[in-house]
Design a protein around this motif. Sequence first.
Motif, mmCIF file in Angstrom:
data_model
loop_
_atom_site.group_PDB
_atom_site.id
_atom_site.type_symbol
_atom_site.label_atom_id
_atom_site.label_comp_id
_atom_site.label_asym_id
_atom_site.label_seq_id
_atom_site.Cartn_x
_atom_site.Cartn_y
_atom_site.Cartn_z
ATOM 1 N N ASN A 111 0.826 -1.204 0.000
ATOM 2 C CA ASN A 111 0.000 0.000 0.000
ATOM 3 C C ASN A 111 0.866 1.261 0.000
ATOM 4 N N ASN A 112 0.256 2.396 0.266
ATOM 5 C CA ASN A 112 0.960 3.682 0.143
ATOM 6 C C ASN A 112 2.027 3.898 1.213
ATOM 7 N N ILE A 113 2.035 3.063 2.261
ATOM 8 C CA ILE A 113 3.099 3.179 3.268
ATOM 9 C C ILE A 113 3.916 1.886 3.356
ATOM 10 N N GLY A 114 3.881 1.091 2.293
ATOM 11 C CA GLY A 114 4.747 -0.077 2.191
ATOM 12 C C GLY A 114 4.296 -1.305 2.944
ATOM 13 N N GLN A 115 3.033 -1.354 3.344
ATOM 14 C CA GLN A 115 2.540 -2.513 4.084
ATOM 15 C C GLN A 115 2.006 -3.585 3.140
ATOM 16 N N THR A 116 2.233 -4.844 3.512
ATOM 17 C CA THR A 116 1.653 -5.962 2.784
ATOM 18 C C THR A 116 0.286 -6.287 3.378
ATOM 19 N N ALA A 117 -0.362 -7.268 2.796
ATOM 20 C CA ALA A 117 -1.601 -7.778 3.381
ATOM 21 C C ALA A 117 -1.280 -8.493 4.690
ATOM 22 N N TYR A 118 -2.286 -8.637 5.534
ATOM 23 C CA TYR A 118 -2.165 -9.429 6.757
ATOM 24 C C TYR A 118 -2.355 -10.889 6.351
ATOM 25 N N VAL A 119 -1.419 -11.743 6.755
ATOM 26 C CA VAL A 119 -1.494 -13.168 6.425
ATOM 27 C C VAL A 119 -1.848 -13.954 7.678
ATOM 28 N N ALA A 120 -2.966 -14.666 7.636
ATOM 29 C CA ALA A 120 -3.399 -15.489 8.763
ATOM 30 C C ALA A 120 -3.116 -16.957 8.457
ATOM 31 N N VAL A 121 -2.607 -17.677 9.450
ATOM 32 C CA VAL A 121 -2.296 -19.099 9.280
ATOM 33 C C VAL A 121 -2.802 -19.890 10.479
ATOM 34 N N SER A 122 -2.788 -21.215 10.325
ATOM 35 C CA SER A 122 -3.355 -22.088 11.346
ATOM 36 C C SER A 122 -2.515 -22.163 12.612
ATOM 37 N N ASN A 123 -1.191 -22.012 12.490
ATOM 38 C CA ASN A 123 -0.330 -22.053 13.670
ATOM 39 C C ASN A 123 0.994 -21.357 13.383
ATOM 40 N N LYS A 124 1.748 -21.060 14.428
ATOM 41 C CA LYS A 124 2.960 -20.256 14.298
ATOM 42 C C LYS A 124 4.098 -20.984 13.596
ATOM 43 N N ASN A 125 3.970 -22.277 13.384
ATOM 44 C CA ASN A 125 5.027 -23.044 12.734
ATOM 45 C C ASN A 125 4.876 -23.095 11.213
ATOM 46 N N VAL A 126 3.791 -22.534 10.699
ATOM 47 C CA VAL A 126 3.592 -22.515 9.253
ATOM 48 C C VAL A 126 4.638 -21.603 8.608
ATOM 49 N N LYS A 127 5.338 -22.127 7.617
ATOM 50 C CA LYS A 127 6.387 -21.356 6.962
ATOM 51 C C LYS A 127 5.781 -20.365 5.970
ATOM 52 N N ILE A 128 6.275 -19.128 6.028
ATOM 53 C CA ILE A 128 5.867 -18.064 5.109
ATOM 54 C C ILE A 128 7.130 -17.483 4.497
ATOM 55 N N GLU A 129 7.105 -17.209 3.200
ATOM 56 C CA GLU A 129 8.289 -16.587 2.599
ATOM 57 C C GLU A 129 7.879 -15.516 1.592
ATOM 58 N N LEU A 130 8.506 -14.355 1.730
ATOM 59 C CA LEU A 130 8.303 -13.253 0.797
ATOM 60 C C LEU A 130 9.141 -13.506 -0.447
ATOM 61 N N LEU A 131 8.534 -13.325 -1.638
ATOM 62 C CA LEU A 131 9.201 -13.662 -2.892
ATOM 63 C C LEU A 131 9.030 -12.553 -3.922
ATOM 64 N N PRO A 132 9.953 -12.485 -4.888
ATOM 65 C CA PRO A 132 9.786 -11.523 -5.987
ATOM 66 C C PRO A 132 8.540 -11.880 -6.787
ATOM 67 N N PHE A 133 7.839 -10.877 -7.248
ATOM 68 C CA PHE A 133 6.622 -11.106 -8.028
ATOM 69 C C PHE A 133 6.965 -11.542 -9.444
ATOM 70 N N SER A 134 6.192 -12.465 -9.978
ATOM 71 C CA SER A 134 6.340 -12.899 -11.364
ATOM 72 C C SER A 134 4.970 -13.208 -11.941
ATOM 73 N N ASN A 135 4.804 -12.856 -13.236
ATOM 74 C CA ASN A 135 3.571 -13.189 -13.947
ATOM 75 C C ASN A 135 3.654 -14.555 -14.601
ATOM 76 N N ASP A 136 4.865 -15.103 -14.661
ATOM 77 C CA ASP A 136 5.100 -16.371 -15.337
ATOM 78 C C ASP A 136 4.598 -17.526 -14.458
ATOM 79 N N GLU A 137 3.621 -18.265 -14.957
ATOM 80 C CA GLU A 137 3.022 -19.329 -14.157
ATOM 81 C C GLU A 137 4.031 -20.411 -13.803
#
Length: 221
Positions: A168-194
């Motif tokens: 957004n306009n102040i650099g925030q991403t969406a809020y990501v909700a997961v089932s538990n704290k051990n779920v792995k999340i990784e930020l990645l470069p955006f690509s349109n290539d499937e």
Amino acid sequence: MKKSFLAVAAVLALTACGTAKKPEQQQASRAQQQQVPPQFVFTKDVQGAQQVGTGTTGYRFVLLVPGTTQPAAKQPFVLSHSSVKLPFATDKTENLYHGVTDERGMTPVFVFNGEVAQEGFVLLPQVGQGKVGGWLNLSNDQRQPLAGVPYSMAVCEKSPYLFSAVTNNIGQTAYVAVSNKNVKIELLPFSNDEAVRNKQLTDVCPPAAKAAPAKKAVKKR
């Protein structure tokens, strides 16, 4: 902002996205931030709105699709405040209220005992489901927000998925909700290539190894 599973990813984001900028580049970055629409706007339209909380002063918001002026209708969201405890928080530990916007992208009316600093409100779209979550504040080496930047996140839930959006306009991403704290999340470069997206998801969330076939019992003579 939130000390959660995204804390480590935030460091990765700053390393991957942060680059030294010359003064003219810094000005361009500030100009870009000004051009990106805000994540939400306040509205005085309270007719027929649900009221959350009690008190004398109410605030209602219109959540916008990141990077646009389009209302985010029927969108799960989280509301927080940087300096005020939300008396109506659904998650009191993290000072968060979870809800869903209406067909016009509007939230309920949130009521407080007196005025609160409007600049302290944080309203973000929510991705995923669960009782644990967080978001990232992306910035460059000069700590300037990376506004309007496309990004992807791989979420290694039981059914892994990759989602993409823009900050957004102040650099925030969406809020990501997961089932538990051990779920792995990784930020990645955006690509349109499937094909690239599929590989990103597989690399971060590799398919579970197939169980070895059961050995037949050996009959004793």
